[in-house]
Design a protein around this motif. Structure first.
Motif, PDB file in Angstrom:
ATOM      1  N   TYR A  59      -2.979   0.421  14.888  1.00  9.45           N
ATOM      2  CA  TYR A  59      -3.468   1.288  13.819  1.00  9.45           C
ATOM      3  C   TYR A  59      -4.999   1.421  13.891  1.00  9.45           C
ATOM      4  N   ASP A  60      -5.481   2.654  13.849  1.00  6.32           N
ATOM      5  CA  ASP A  60      -6.923   2.875  13.915  1.00  6.32           C
ATOM      6  C   ASP A  60      -7.410   3.616  12.666  1.00  6.32           C
ATOM      7  N   PRO A  61      -8.127   2.928  11.777  1.00  2.74           N
ATOM      8  CA  PRO A  61      -8.548   3.559  10.524  1.00  2.74           C
ATOM      9  C   PRO A  61      -9.481   4.744  10.735  1.00  2.74           C
ATOM     10  N   GLY A  62     -10.161   4.796  11.878  1.00  2.00           N
ATOM     11  CA  GLY A  62     -11.137   5.861  12.120  1.00  2.00           C
ATOM     12  C   GLY A  62     -10.519   7.219  12.417  1.00  2.00           C
ATOM     13  N   THR A  63      -9.238   7.282  12.740  1.00  2.00           N
ATOM     14  CA  THR A  63      -8.628   8.541  13.166  1.00  2.00           C
ATOM     15  C   THR A  63      -7.938   9.297  12.045  1.00  2.00           C
ATOM     16  N   GLY A  64      -8.071   8.801  10.826  1.00  2.00           N
ATOM     17  CA  GLY A  64      -7.440   9.472   9.696  1.00  2.00           C
ATOM     18  C   GLY A  64      -5.987   9.078   9.510  1.00  2.00           C
ATOM     19  N   ASP A  65      -5.550   8.037  10.218  1.00  2.00           N
ATOM     20  CA  ASP A  65      -4.204   7.511  10.002  1.00  2.00           C
ATOM     21  C   ASP A  65      -4.088   7.014   8.557  1.00  2.00           C
ATOM     22  N   ILE A  66      -2.895   7.172   8.023  1.00  2.00           N
ATOM     23  CA  ILE A  66      -2.695   6.738   6.636  1.00  2.00           C
ATOM     24  C   ILE A  66      -1.958   5.402   6.627  1.00  2.00           C
ATOM     25  N   ALA A  67      -2.449   4.492   5.824  1.00  2.00           N
ATOM     26  CA  ALA A  67      -1.771   3.195   5.715  1.00  2.00           C
ATOM     27  C   ALA A  67      -1.218   3.042   4.314  1.00  2.00           C
ATOM     28  N   SER A  68       0.008   2.576   4.209  1.00  2.00           N
ATOM     29  CA  SER A  68       0.546   2.264   2.894  1.00  2.00           C
ATOM     30  C   SER A  68       1.011   0.817   2.895  1.00  2.00           C
ATOM     31  N   PHE A  69       1.094   0.258   1.727  1.00  2.00           N
ATOM     32  CA  PHE A  69       1.421  -1.159   1.596  1.00  2.00           C
ATOM     33  C   PHE A  69       2.591  -1.292   0.630  1.00  2.00           C
ATOM     34  N   ARG A  70       3.682  -1.943   1.093  1.00  2.00           N
ATOM     35  CA  ARG A  70       4.844  -2.089   0.224  1.00  2.00           C
ATOM     36  C   ARG A  70       4.863  -3.485  -0.393  1.00  2.00           C
ATOM     37  N   CYS A  71       4.792  -3.522  -1.722  1.00  2.00           N
ATOM     38  CA  CYS A  71       4.779  -4.786  -2.460  1.00  2.00           C
ATOM     39  C   CYS A  71       6.150  -5.449  -2.349  1.00  2.00           C
ATOM     40  N   THR A  72       6.195  -6.701  -1.892  1.00  2.00           N
ATOM     41  CA  THR A  72       7.488  -7.386  -1.736  1.00  2.00           C
ATOM     42  C   THR A  72       8.023  -7.859  -3.082  1.00  2.00           C
ATOM     43  N   SER A  73       7.216  -7.762  -4.131  1.00  2.00           N
ATOM     44  CA  SER A  73       7.663  -8.228  -5.431  1.00  2.00           C
ATOM     45  C   SER A  73       8.416  -7.129  -6.177  1.00  2.00           C
ATOM     46  N   CYS A  74       7.837  -5.917  -6.216  1.00  2.00           N
ATOM     47  CA  CYS A  74       8.467  -4.848  -6.993  1.00  2.00           C
ATOM     48  C   CYS A  74       8.886  -3.673  -6.113  1.00  2.00           C
ATOM     49  N   GLY A  75       8.531  -3.694  -4.852  1.00  2.00           N
ATOM     50  CA  GLY A  75       8.950  -2.636  -3.939  1.00  2.00           C
ATOM     51  C   GLY A  75       8.077  -1.389  -3.983  1.00  2.00           C
ATOM     52  N   ALA A  76       7.068  -1.357  -4.846  1.00  2.00           N
ATOM     53  CA  ALA A  76       6.219  -0.172  -4.974  1.00  2.00           C
ATOM     54  C   ALA A  76       5.384   0.047  -3.717  1.00  2.00           C
ATOM     55  N   GLU A  77       5.058   1.304  -3.494  1.00  2.00           N
ATOM     56  CA  GLU A  77       4.239   1.691  -2.354  1.00  2.00           C
ATOM     57  C   GLU A  77       2.803   1.856  -2.860  1.00  2.00           C
ATOM     58  N   MET A  78       1.841   1.172  -2.202  1.00  2.00           N
ATOM     59  CA  MET A  78       0.449   1.316  -2.619  1.00  2.00           C
ATOM     60  C   MET A  78      -0.336   1.916  -1.470  1.00  2.00           C
ATOM     61  N   TYR A  79      -1.374   2.647  -1.795  1.00  2.00           N
ATOM     62  CA  TYR A  79      -2.238   3.196  -0.758  1.00  2.00           C
ATOM     63  C   TYR A  79      -3.611   2.577  -0.891  1.00  2.00           C
TER      64      TYR A  79
END
Ligand SMILES: [Zn+2]
Ligand SMILES: [Zn+2]
Length: 398
Positions: A59-79
């Motif tokens: 993953y390269d943050p400089g190229t405009g790639d989008i990263a999301s993070f899935r909470c293992t507690s409630c399953g919500a998707e965070m950006y």
């Protein structure tokens, strides 16, 4: 453009399962629900799989790639920023760590835990904002509101620390009394340890340089259990850029140490010195910083506090409206006073007023330019033992 989802592992109380956070005061993890205190070593966090670690490395943050993070507690998707390694879930309130961002090539060697609390950071900011009466009066209204501890963020900033030996060479043209000039050439070696260079692009280098030094003898072997409740990031600065910065600092220190060994009192000219880093090793460590960001007229003003020592640095803008009001007052007041005494003095009053008003405007603009921060740092604090001068030649210039 790709979308990569990372697992954000919630860190829970081993007793009741509620969210925990790292408490800087006691250096342990505290449960927000039942108050159970846990040693960082006793917290288990599911490590990243090789697949996850590979995903992060790719993953390269400089190229405009989008990263999301899935909470293992409630399953919500965070950006969040693609370099995030620890964050708090806005949906369930759990403090999470992102195993993929702290493993493989991004696995930190060390962490320096926070020793200053959020409340202490807020108090330092308030003190800074009020200590100078002029600044206190001139700051824009947005800075005058009382902040809450939520406005301040605890960030573990990624740093590369350099150990090694530097071989330095430099020539100086020196003199005791002119016109007799000498050329002195010195070579020496310098040992240094843990010269820091921050590995985050997002956080200004000069801001980080200015909250140094960190007492790095207190580094702990890295454990993700120190992170809950803080934001953490993985490096996104290239290794050679950081190495260059560390080298610059070491060079500055070696040159000043060599200058101390010169045989003649004054330096007329400093010829370009060379420096070679031998046996240089870098470690990767997360260092604690309290950060506060304020936006004013399209510019961002940052305040930072060393999370270990409490050293504080910041920039405060001046209100443009207040500057003009002050200048106007300075122009009109002398004229009014002069006219009150005699009608002929008003011309003198006008001249004085105009000069004073101009001086105020220029003065404030000058102060606005002067920041409390300075850049280009040396490595004096990180030198292990004095420089050894191996050769020293001197010749009289003809
Ligand atoms: Zn609990
Ligand atoms: Zn959640």
């Amino acid at each position: 453009m790709t979308d990569i989802s990372f697992r954000a592992e919630a860190v829970r109380c081993p007793h009741c399962g509620a969210p925990v956070h790292f408490d800087a005061k006691i250096g342990k993890l505290c449960c927000e629900h039942c108050g159970t205190v846990t040693e960082p070593e006793d917290i288990n966090i599911k490590e990243a799989t090789t697949d996850e670690a590979a995903k992060s490395a790719h993953y390269d943050p400089g190229t405009g790639d989008i990263a999301s993070f899935r909470c293992t507690s409630c399953g919500a998707e965070m950006y969040s920023s693609g370099v995030t390694a620890a964050l708090s879930c806005p949906y369930c309130g759990n403090n999470t760590v992102v195993p993929a961002q702290i493993s493989g090539e991004f696995a930190p060697d060390y962490v320096l835990p926070f020793a200053k609390t959020r409340e202490e950071a807020l108090a330092a900011y308030e003190n800074y904002r009020r200590k100078n009466i002029f600044k206190r009066f001139m700051q824009p209204r947005v800075f005058r509101r009382t902040l809450s501890t939520d406005d301040i963020q605890g960030v573990y900033v990624p740093f590369r620390l350099y150990d090694g030996t530097a071989e330095a060479e430099a020539s100086f043209v020196t003199y005791d009394r002119k016109p007799r000039l000498y050329t002195e050439t010195l070579t020496g070696t310098l040992e240094f340890e843990n010269v820091p260079a921050d590995a985050s692009k997002r956080i200004g280098d000069d801001l980080m340089d200015n909250i140094e030094p960190y007492e790095l003898s207190e580094l702990k072997t890295f454990s993700a259990a120190y992170l809950p409740g803080m934001l953490a990031e993985r490096p996104d600065e290239k290794k050679d850029i950081d190495e260059e910065r560390a080298k610059k600092r070491v060079k500055k220190s070696s040159v000043s140490l060599m200058k101390a060994e010169l045989n003649h009192k004054h330096v007329e000219e400093e010829r370009s010195g060379k420096i070679k880093l031998g046996r240089s090793v870098s470690h990767y460590a997360l260092l604690p910083v309290w950060l506060l960001t304020t936006r004013y007229k399209d510019s961002i003003y940052r305040f930072a506090m060393n999370g270990q020592t409490g050293k504080f640095i910041g920039e405060l803008p001046m209100s443009a409206k207040k500057t003009l009001a002050l200048a106007f007052l300075a122009l009109v007041l002398p004229i009014v006073l002069c006219m009150a005494i005699s009608t002929e003095l008003w011309a003198i009053g006008l001249t004085i007023g105009a000069f004073v008003a101009l001086a105020i405007v220029l003065g404030v603009f000058w102060i606005m330019q002067v920041k409390d921060t300075a850049s280009v740092w040396d490595a004096d604090y990180y030198i292990k033992g004095k420089i050894r001068i191996e050769s020293h030649t001197e010749k009289e210039n003809k």
